[in-house]
Design a protein around this motif. Structure first.
Motif, PDB file in Angstrom:
ATOM      1  N   ALA A 109      42.707  43.050  40.587  1.00 19.59           N
ATOM      2  CA  ALA A 109      41.591  42.352  39.951  1.00 19.59           C
ATOM      3  C   ALA A 109      40.838  41.476  40.940  1.00 19.59           C
ATOM      4  O   ALA A 109      39.617  41.375  40.881  1.00 19.59           O
TER       5      ALA A 109
ATOM      6  N   SER B 138      40.605  41.889  44.250  1.00 22.20           N
ATOM      7  CA  SER B 138      40.040  42.524  45.444  1.00 22.20           C
ATOM      8  C   SER B 138      39.191  43.765  45.168  1.00 22.20           C
ATOM      9  O   SER B 138      38.443  44.182  46.043  1.00 22.20           O
TER      10      SER B 138
ATOM     11  N   GLN C 283      37.588  48.159  37.862  1.00 20.83           N
ATOM     12  CA  GLN C 283      39.006  48.325  38.189  1.00 20.83           C
ATOM     13  C   GLN C 283      39.769  47.038  37.873  1.00 20.83           C
ATOM     14  O   GLN C 283      40.876  47.078  37.336  1.00 20.83           O
ATOM     15  N   GLY C 284      39.171  45.896  38.189  1.00 20.46           N
ATOM     16  CA  GLY C 284      39.822  44.619  37.915  1.00 20.46           C
ATOM     17  C   GLY C 284      40.018  44.376  36.438  1.00 20.46           C
ATOM     18  O   GLY C 284      41.089  43.935  36.001  1.00 20.46           O
TER      19      GLY C 284
ATOM     20  N   GLU D 213      40.585  36.137  38.732  1.00 19.19           N
ATOM     21  CA  GLU D 213      39.138  36.312  38.619  1.00 19.19           C
ATOM     22  C   GLU D 213      38.408  35.229  39.402  1.00 19.19           C
ATOM     23  O   GLU D 213      37.399  35.490  40.051  1.00 19.19           O
TER      24      GLU D 213
ATOM     25  N   ARG E 168      38.455  36.173  42.962  1.00 17.66           N
ATOM     26  CA  ARG E 168      37.491  37.254  43.213  1.00 17.66           C
ATOM     27  C   ARG E 168      36.077  36.690  43.312  1.00 17.66           C
ATOM     28  O   ARG E 168      35.307  37.043  44.198  1.00 17.66           O
TER      29      ARG E 168
END
Length: 137
Positions: A56, A58, A63-64, A91, A94
């Motif tokens: 999530a 990276s 996809q995350g 998150e 990210r």
């Protein structure tokens, strides 16, 4: 996992471990004491929850979201792999990485589209240049 199987293996190492990424392996530096690890044969691997959080933090947004959705799903045999707090922290990590990579990054919600002044303020606050004045009330 969404999409094709990855072409490279991702590994985590301490920042002072040396070495570099190659065509087959991508190295990520991290504080290994903070990672949730399991023993697998002669190797250490990240736990399923840690792996979902890493994906999530990276990978692409879709996809995350899929990784975290599965990780926090309570209907999974054995229960959820990660807590909501862990997912939110991933998150945030990210988002921080995105902010370091680009200028003018901002977050807004769909409802902000209904208020041009609010959206203008969000985008200007993130550094987006404009030649137009702030919309009127």
């Amino acid at each position: 996992m969404l999409g094709e199987w990855p072409a490279r293996l991702d590994v985590s190492v301490e920042a002072d471990a040396g070495g570099r990424s190659t065509g087959l392996m991508r190295r990520h530096t991290r504080a290994m004491a903070e990672a949730e690890l399991l023993t697998w044969g002669d190797c250490f691997v990240t736990s399923p929850a840690q792996t979902a959080l890493d994906l999530a933090a990276s990978g692409p947004l879709v996809q995350g979201v899929a990784a975290i959705d599965q990780a926090i799903w309570p209907g999974r045999p054995g229960g959820a792999l990660a807590t909501l707090a862990q997912a939110l922290a991933a998150e945030k990590d990210r988002e921080d990485a995105l902010r370091r990579a680009v200028s003018g990054f901002s977050r807004w919600r769909a409802g902000d589209l209904d208020d041009p002044r609010r959206l203008y303020d969000i985008l200007r606050g993130a550094g987006l240049p404009t030649s137009r004045p702030r919309p009127l009330g």
